[in-house]
Design a protein around this motif. Structure first.
Motif, short mmCIF file in Angstrom:
data_model
loop_
_atom_site.label_atom_id
_atom_site.label_comp_id
_atom_site.label_asym_id
_atom_site.label_seq_id
_atom_site.Cartn_x
_atom_site.Cartn_y
_atom_site.Cartn_z
N GLY A 194 2.80 -11.17 -3.13
CA GLY A 194 3.85 -10.19 -2.86
C GLY A 194 5.13 -10.42 -3.64
N VAL A 243 -1.34 -6.19 -4.10
CA VAL A 243 -1.25 -7.40 -3.29
C VAL A 243 -2.52 -7.49 -2.45
CG1 VAL A 243 0.04 -8.61 -1.50
CG2 VAL A 243 1.26 -7.23 -3.20
N ALA A 267 -5.64 -3.76 2.94
CA ALA A 267 -6.02 -3.44 4.32
C ALA A 267 -6.89 -2.19 4.38
CB ALA A 267 -4.76 -3.23 5.16
N ARG A 315 -4.27 -6.58 11.63
CA ARG A 315 -3.00 -6.83 10.93
C ARG A 315 -2.14 -7.82 11.70
NH1 ARG A 315 -1.60 -2.63 7.13
NH2 ARG A 315 -3.21 -1.01 7.04
N THR A 358 4.43 -8.41 10.47
CA THR A 358 4.62 -7.85 9.13
C THR A 358 3.84 -6.57 8.89
OG1 THR A 358 2.79 -9.15 8.20
CG2 THR A 358 4.98 -10.18 8.22
N GLU A 373 0.93 -6.60 7.68
CA GLU A 373 0.03 -6.89 6.57
C GLU A 373 -1.33 -7.36 7.11
OE1 GLU A 373 0.69 -6.38 3.39
OE2 GLU A 373 2.69 -5.64 3.90
N ASP A 429 -0.68 -12.89 8.51
CA ASP A 429 -1.08 -12.42 7.20
C ASP A 429 -1.01 -13.58 6.21
OD1 ASP A 429 1.68 -11.98 5.49
OD2 ASP A 429 1.96 -11.74 7.65
N ARG A 470 0.71 -14.10 3.46
CA ARG A 470 2.04 -14.53 3.03
C ARG A 470 2.69 -15.42 4.09
NH1 ARG A 470 6.35 -9.96 1.45
NH2 ARG A 470 4.45 -9.19 0.45
#
Length: 553
Positions: free
Chosen positions: A92, A126, A130, A136, A140, A142, A160, A162
């Motif tokens: 990201g 990135v 999804a 998720r 976030t 993500e 996630d 990150r």
């Protein structure tokens, strides 16, 4: 033939601040600090590139580097492996890069920078992407890649990629030599207790061996501060022109300049933190009963000429003032040494006497989003830089200044929008005089440059307004009337002035004297406004008192 490979991470602040948990921001900060340090060293080691022999750096700080290599094949291998590594370890994170070769190193550098500008238009996906059936991470949004125990509620938490990498990076750093930013500052305390930086905003989010951010009683204001150096682009252009005929000195000159700049920023932050933050550290005890002092701040970015730090609300302006003052002094000392060093080899560079910086401070509650607060702080910093450039000294230097704003609404916009929506009255009057000058660089009285009001005068005004002998309610009412009815505001001011002059103490004369210093030429009907641009410092002084309340006020 020299080959230039240049890399620069973009939107670093957004990458760090896009989490709602301070712990994750700290982990992201540590990732960025190590991006061009340990991570780059590992890549160089994997490629068997020896520093000083196979590769040299004219810049290596602040999430960016400029590398000079011997062959194009080595440069391409570095670019390919480095790109893969960054995208895997810091998913990201946006970045741009350029690679080119030329017999003239300065020509190669210019071409590489042009490639870097073009590279900004390239979008990278990135991963993982999804799908409709992918779980998720709740914080976030993500795609979740793992599920970890949550010690705060006894359950589990989906993370996630990150966030998981940030927490792992933070954990490994704490097990090792500690966090890079904390080690940079090397703060000390007079007592035997150790200093600890907070890793959470709220106590109920603490995990073992973590401390939450100390606030001041019921004052829950926290400041996001962003500071940035002035005139660095102009300086680099001047120095590049100075070495046009001696390109063999390029690496030495620019690496020394980069190191000088970062050392001045670190030294200024250390001095400001030691003077303002360390004395206000909160005494606590850890799980084993050992005493420790928790700092009322958390630095997130400290490299190059950039500083981004979260500070307890009542300490934010004093800390920023100390930082800007110290940055001027430390940069002057460093540049003087640099000039002497290059003078010995007959290399004349157009280096300024000292460097200055500007800062923006956004005051928010700890529950408000920090990425938006940073956006406001950056907008305030840009406002300060723009106004400071219009207030140059007789020798052309840009004065240091700061601008601040206290969020009182649910929406956090950029400062220009806030000025139009909140601070500008129907009559076109501006209820602010931001920014305020700090430091030793002053606008010459015989120039046409616009003079900035002094932060020192604003502090004197806000302390005067905090005095019980001054009716704070009357000044607040006056500000409200400036929005609603200019005529009624004039009548209210005259009545307040008459009442103040009847008092045995001479506070109004002191108030009038401070206004004359800040406003210079005041409006005849309403002296709290400047005659020319209809601006007043009253709202700024009251806002400062609001975030300082609970401290010395």
């Amino acid at each position: 033939m020299p080959v230039i490979y240049t890399f620069e991470a973009k939107s670093i602040q957004s990458y760090i601040l896009d989490s709602s948990q301070l712990r994750d921001m700290v982990g992201a900060s540590e990732q960025i600090e190590n991006l061009t340090r340990r991570l780059l060293d590992k890549v160089l080691q994997a490629l068997n590139l020896e520093k000083g022999k196979d590769i040299q750096f004219s810049r290596r700080a602040g999430g960016a580097f400029i590398a000079i290599l011997n062959t194009l094949s080595e440069a391409k291998k570095l670019r390919d492996l480095w790109t893969f590594t960054v995208r895997y370890c810091l998913p990201g994170l946006e970045f741009v890069q350029g690679l080119t070769e030329d017999t003239d190193i300065l020509v190669a550098l210019k071409a590489a920078n042009q490639q870097k500008s073009t590279d900004q238009n390239r979008l990278f996906p990135v991963f993982p992407i999804a799908g409709p059936l992918v779980a998720r991470g709740p914080r976030t949004g993500e795609p979740a890649v793992t599920e970890k125990p949550n010690p705060n509620n006894g359950g589990t938490e989906r993370l996630d990629k990150r966030t998981a990498l940030r927490r792992e990076y933070l954990h490994q750093a704490q097990l090792g030599t500690g966090l890079v930013i904390e080690n940079k500052l090397e703060l000390t305390t007079a007592s035997a207790t150790r200093l600890v930086w907070p890793q959470n905003l709220n106590e109920d989010e603490n995990q073992p061996d973590e401390q939450h951010f100390p606030t001041l009683g019921n004052n829950h204001y926290i400041a996001v501060i962003h500071a940035d150096g002035n005139g660095l682009g102009e300086l680099l252009i001047d120095v590049r022109e100075d070495i046009t005929n001696v390109p063999q000195h390029y690496v030495d000159v620019f690496s020394a300049l980069s190191d000088t700049l970062e050392k001045a920023t670190i030294a200024a932050t250390r001095q400001a933190a030691q003077k303002v933050l360390v004395p206000k550290a909160q005494l606590r005890h850890d799980a084993q009963g050992k005493a420790l002092q928790v700092m009322p701040a958390r630095p997130l970015i400290l490299n190059g000429d950039n500083l981004t730090i979260i500070v307890r609300g009542d300490l934010a302006i004093p800390f920023t003032q100390q930082f800007l003052d110290a940055f001027e002094r430390h940069s002057e000392e460093s540049l003087t040494k640099l000039n002497k060093f290059f003078g010995k080899i007959q290399l004349k560079l157009r280096l300024p006497k000292s460097l200055t910086a500007c800062a923006g401070i956004a005051f928010v509650k700890s529950s408000q989003p920090f990425d938006l607060a940073y956006g406001l702080a950056d907008s305030l910093c840009q406002t300060a830089k723009k106004q400071s450039k219009q207030s140059r000294s007789a020798d052309g230097r840009v004065p240091s200044s700061l601008a601040f704003h206290r969020i009182t609404t649910n929406m956090i916009d950029d400062y220009d929008t806030i000025c139009q929506r909140e601070l500008c009255t129907q009559a076109g009057w501006m209820l602010s005089m931001q920014p305020y000058a700090v430091g030793s660089v002053n606008t010459a009285p015989d120039t046409k440059a616009k003079r900035l009001p002094s932060l020192q005068d604003l502090e004197a005004l806000r302390r005067l307004l905090a005095d019980e002998k001054i009716s704070l309610g009357a000044t607040r009412e006056l500000l409200n009337l400036l929005h609603l009815s200019p005529m009624q505001a004039q009548r209210t001011f005259r009545r307040w002035r008459e009442n103040m002059l009847k008092m045995p103490w001479d506070k109004y004369r002191e108030f009038e004297s401070l206004l004359k210093k800040m406003v210079v030429e005041s409006d005849k009907e309403l002296p709290i406004l400047s005659a020319k641009d209809k601006r007043t410092p009253l709202a700024d002084a009251i806002a400062w008192n609001s975030v300082a309340r609970g401290g010395e006020v």
